[in-house]
Design a protein around this motif. Structure first.
Motif, PDB file in Angstrom:
ATOM      1  N   CYS A 155       0.858  -1.178   0.000  1.00 35.75           N
ATOM      2  CA  CYS A 155       0.000   0.000   0.000  1.00 35.75           C
ATOM      3  C   CYS A 155       0.896   1.231   0.000  1.00 35.75           C
ATOM      4  N   THR A 193      -4.607   6.699   0.738  1.00 39.59           N
ATOM      5  CA  THR A 193      -3.893   5.464   0.415  1.00 39.59           C
ATOM      6  C   THR A 193      -4.191   5.051  -1.028  1.00 39.59           C
ATOM      7  N   GLN A 202      -3.219   1.658  -4.009  1.00 44.45           N
ATOM      8  CA  GLN A 202      -2.557   0.367  -4.225  1.00 44.45           C
ATOM      9  C   GLN A 202      -2.269   0.155  -5.697  1.00 44.45           C
ATOM     10  N   SER A 256      -7.776   3.978  -5.277  1.00 42.36           N
ATOM     11  CA  SER A 256      -7.691   4.729  -4.023  1.00 42.36           C
ATOM     12  C   SER A 256      -9.104   5.074  -3.545  1.00 42.36           C
ATOM     13  N   VAL A 308      -7.697   2.464  -0.188  1.00 40.21           N
ATOM     14  CA  VAL A 308      -7.480   1.016  -0.112  1.00 40.21           C
ATOM     15  C   VAL A 308      -8.249   0.460   1.085  1.00 40.21           C
ATOM     16  N   VAL A 353      -6.912  -1.716   4.262  1.00 35.86           N
ATOM     17  CA  VAL A 353      -6.097  -1.131   5.320  1.00 35.86           C
ATOM     18  C   VAL A 353      -6.974  -0.856   6.537  1.00 35.86           C
TER      19      VAL A 353
END
Ligand code: AMP
Ligand code: GLY
Length: 429
Positions: free
Chosen positions: A193, A209, A211, A232, A234, A237
């Motif tokens: 991430c 965040t 990925q 975005s 993610v 998380v």
């Protein structure tokens, strides 16, 4: 404000697009830019972005108020230092700060000194010593060229033999001077991430965040690429993991501003994390916006990017204000057949306008140009970044793929599973 942006990829198209939306942006130059930036900014050819004196001369000649540095090479070459010393506002860290990306050993020492969680490592300038360490640690193990290697200097070795070969390749000059020092580290496991932050005056302002999907083919198979798609935020998380990542970015930003590091860090710090069972650990730092992360992060930024970059460039954290949209963003990369290996250029691209007619779709160009007839053609391995924004992840993903279907060029290659980890989360619910 007159602005000069250095760079040519999808990241730079996204930055240019966000800058150009601001009423404060009067004239925007992109050097060298691409087929996408050409439609609303002035592309500048023949300016060597790694030559600080040349960039400064251009800035003076064109009354540039702000220079924004996209890629890492000019940062490591010290272009920001030259401009700042001459009194030109620059978005991008100085050469010392850029060492966080430019030297993996430096970056590891920085992390160690500041208690940042990362893989155990050792750094070597001697092949025999490096090989002995590989034998001692065993496989799997990770071998990295210390310097900039355009993302190609990392080998995650499944066997001791593969690791020994990687060490040998590095010291034999496979990455030139970048491989004269080799970092060998413990292999971590977990999903990855990214978390980017604007950093200025020792303060970090975290973005959302994202990925990336680095492998060329579906199911994370095939060779590593510059990135085949990204989304975005993610959802895998957890709040706890996010807090740990934000803490890493804030701790690092504070450390850039004090001894013994004392960087003049005014730009983006990119944290590449692995979400391990022991919590998030840093895989790498980059000294710039991520590509393709930027293409999903900036479209979600509601604040004026010129204001943000101006505050960062002038070392004024008190003036940085960030507001984000709640929408989800998914980006699918359309690449040339053969990428990341060899590929042909010059294929005519059709349908970009049709794709952008879909509400919430934006197409950023990565490797495009115009031919003598004014047609848009492929001009790189990664050609287009098709970005869709919507209220749910599922809608954004469907919209991105619908847009991809509207675009045609010979050899169009893309992954059909971008965001599969997020999709699994929503299927479970
Ligand atoms: P880097 O350029 O250092 O981020 O490395 C590129 C990629 O290699 C990362 O995105 C990871 O997928 C992988 N990688 C790097 N370091 C490690 C590590 N210590 N353990 C496992 N995978 C790694
Ligand atoms: N997306 C990876 C990078 O920008 O380095």
């Amino acid at each position: 404000m007159n602005i000069l942006l250095l760079g040519s990829g999808g990241r730079e198209h996204a930055i240019a697009w966000a800058l150009a939306k601001s009423p404060k942006c009067e004239k925007l130059y992109v050097a060298p830019g691409n087929g996408g930036t050409a439609s609303f900014a002035e592309n500048v050819s023949g300016l060597n972005a790694e030559d600080g004196a040349a960039v400064l001369a251009f800035a003076r000649e064109h009354a540039i108020d702000l220079v924004v540095i996209g890629p890492e090479a000019p940062l490591v070459a010290g272009v920001a230092d030259v401009l700042r010393e001459a009194g030109v506002a620059v978005f991008g860290p100085d050469a010392q700060g850029a060492q966080l990306e430019g030297s993996k050993t430096y970056s590891k020492e920085f992390m160690e000194a500041n208690g940042i969680p990362t893989a155990r490592y050792q750094s070597f300038t001697d092949e025999a010593a490096a090989l002995a360490y590989v034998d001692e640690l065993g496989a799997p193990i990770v071998v990295k060229a210390d310097g900039l290697a355009a993302g190609k200097g990392v080998v995650v070795a499944e066997t001791v033999e593969a690791a020994r070969d990687a060490v040998h390749d590095c010291f034999s000059g496979a990455f030139g001077a970048a491989g004269a020092t080799v970092v060998i580290e413990e292999c971590m496991v977990g999903p990855e991430c990214s978390l980017l932050a604007f950093v200025t005056g020792g303060k970090a302002f975290c973005m959302a965040t994202a990925q990336d999907h680095k492998r060329a083919f579906d199911g994370d198979c095939g060779p590593n690429t510059g990135g085949m798609g990204v989304y975005s935020p993610v959802p895998i998380v957890t709040d706890e993991e996010l807090a740990a990542m934000v803490n890493v970015m804030e701790t690092s930003a504070a450390a850039t501003a004090r001894e013994p590091f004392e960087h003049d860090y005014r730009g983006v710090l990119y944290g590449g994390f692995m979400l391990t069972e022991e919590g998030p650990k840093v895989l790498e730092f980059n000294a710039r916006f991520g590509d393709p992360e930027t293409q999903v992060v900036l479209p979600r930024l509601k604040s004026d990017l010129v204001d943000v970059m101006w505050a960062v460039a002038n070392g004024r954290p008190e003036d940085v204000e960030l507001a984000w949209s709640d929408q989800w963003a998914v980006c699918v990369v359309l690449a040339s057949e053969g990428y990341p290996g060899s590929y042909e250029k010059g294929k005519v691209i059709l349908g970009v306008d049709d794709a952008e007619e879909l509400e919430g779709v934006k197409v950023f160009h990565a490797g495009t140009a115009h031919n003598a007839d004014g047609e848009l053609i492929t001009n790189g391995g990664r050609v287009l970044n098709v970005v869709a924004l919507a209220d749910t992840f599922t809608e954004a993903r469907e919209l991105a793929y619908e847009a991809c279907d509207r675009i045609e060029f010979e050899g169009k290659q893309y992954r059909s599973d971008i965001g599969y980890r997020a999709a699994a989360v929503f299927e479970e619910r």
